[in-house]
Design a protein around this motif. Structure first.
Motif, PDB file in Angstrom:
ATOM      1  N   ILE A 196       0.844  -1.343  -0.051  1.00 50.77           N
ATOM      2  CA  ILE A 196      -0.045  -0.082   0.045  1.00 50.77           C
ATOM      3  C   ILE A 196       0.754   1.267   0.077  1.00 50.77           C
ATOM      4  N   ARG A 197       1.855   1.169   0.808  1.00 51.86           N
ATOM      5  CA  ARG A 197       2.828   2.290   0.943  1.00 51.86           C
ATOM      6  C   ARG A 197       3.627   2.648  -0.347  1.00 51.86           C
ATOM      7  N   THR A 198       4.019   1.677  -1.067  1.00 54.17           N
ATOM      8  CA  THR A 198       4.680   1.664  -2.313  1.00 54.17           C
ATOM      9  C   THR A 198       3.700   2.446  -3.241  1.00 54.17           C
ATOM     10  N   LEU A 199       2.474   1.654  -3.412  1.00 54.55           N
ATOM     11  CA  LEU A 199       1.622   2.321  -4.509  1.00 54.55           C
ATOM     12  C   LEU A 199       1.115   3.740  -4.035  1.00 54.55           C
ATOM     13  N   ASP A 200       1.011   4.038  -2.870  1.00 54.68           N
ATOM     14  CA  ASP A 200       0.609   5.293  -2.582  1.00 54.68           C
ATOM     15  C   ASP A 200       1.828   6.386  -2.844  1.00 54.68           C
ATOM     16  N   GLU A 201       2.980   6.229  -2.186  1.00 54.97           N
ATOM     17  CA  GLU A 201       4.042   7.203  -2.355  1.00 54.97           C
ATOM     18  C   GLU A 201       4.804   7.232  -3.332  1.00 54.97           C
ATOM     19  N   GLU A 202       4.998   6.003  -4.140  1.00 54.58           N
ATOM     20  CA  GLU A 202       6.116   5.861  -5.013  1.00 54.58           C
ATOM     21  C   GLU A 202       5.227   5.743  -6.535  1.00 54.58           C
ATOM     22  N   LEU A 203       4.211   5.150  -6.445  1.00 54.24           N
ATOM     23  CA  LEU A 203       3.408   5.079  -7.761  1.00 54.24           C
ATOM     24  C   LEU A 203       2.481   6.220  -7.920  1.00 54.24           C
ATOM     25  N   GLU A 204       2.161   6.962  -6.719  1.00 52.60           N
ATOM     26  CA  GLU A 204       1.043   7.926  -6.683  1.00 52.60           C
ATOM     27  C   GLU A 204      -0.342   7.168  -7.088  1.00 52.60           C
ATOM     28  N   VAL A 205      -0.826   6.108  -6.502  1.00 57.09           N
ATOM     29  CA  VAL A 205      -2.169   5.770  -6.927  1.00 57.09           C
ATOM     30  C   VAL A 205      -3.067   6.022  -5.748  1.00 57.09           C
ATOM     31  N   ASN A 206      -4.062   6.366  -6.059  1.00 60.14           N
ATOM     32  CA  ASN A 206      -5.075   7.127  -5.112  1.00 60.14           C
ATOM     33  C   ASN A 206      -5.578   5.790  -4.389  1.00 60.14           C
ATOM     34  N   LEU A 207      -6.357   5.964  -3.357  1.00 61.01           N
ATOM     35  CA  LEU A 207      -6.811   5.057  -2.274  1.00 61.01           C
ATOM     36  C   LEU A 207      -8.053   4.188  -2.980  1.00 61.01           C
ATOM     37  N   PRO A 208      -8.778   4.553  -3.777  1.00 57.89           N
ATOM     38  CA  PRO A 208      -9.747   3.766  -4.542  1.00 57.89           C
ATOM     39  C   PRO A 208      -8.944   2.754  -5.415  1.00 57.89           C
TER      40      PRO A 208
END
Length: 108
Positions: free
Chosen positions: A82-94
């Motif tokens: 989740i952290r990688t998706l959020d911070e490094e790939l800038e994917v939103n929560l949905p």
């Protein structure tokens, strides 16, 4: 972006690794604060992820009038994704929810 590892985080991870080398069937549960330190996130961020149903504690221990959520290795791996998706790939929560759902289906 370089990751910062605090002393408490490093010692918690070291202790988890030592246990891993022992019996494989041993379940290691960590508290909310230790979990956040190991993942490098704030408790507020963890609460948001739990609210969005991206992550959940494995067990909730009752200690008097307090509830203490406990997390295992699987939750730790999921939080790191989740952290990688959020911070490094800038994917939103949905978007993270959709990706995690697909990953869960692949693992079945």
């Amino acid at each position: 972006m370089a990751r910062r590892t605090s002393t408490s985080s490093a010692s918690a991870m070291s202790s988890m690794r030592k246990r891993r080398r022992g019996a494989r069937s041993e379940v290691v549960l960590v508290s909310r604060s230790a979990f956040c330190a190991m993942c490098g996130i704030s408790e507020r961020q963890l609460a948001i992820w739990e609210q969005e149903d991206l992550l959940a504690p494995v067990r909730i221990e009752q200690s008097g009038s307090r509830e203490e959520p406990l997390y295992d290795r699987k939750a730790l791996r999921r939080a790191r994704v989740i952290r990688t998706l959020d911070e490094e790939l800038e994917v939103n929560l949905p978007g993270i929810g959709v990706i995690l759902n697909l990953l869960d289906r692949l693992q079945r």
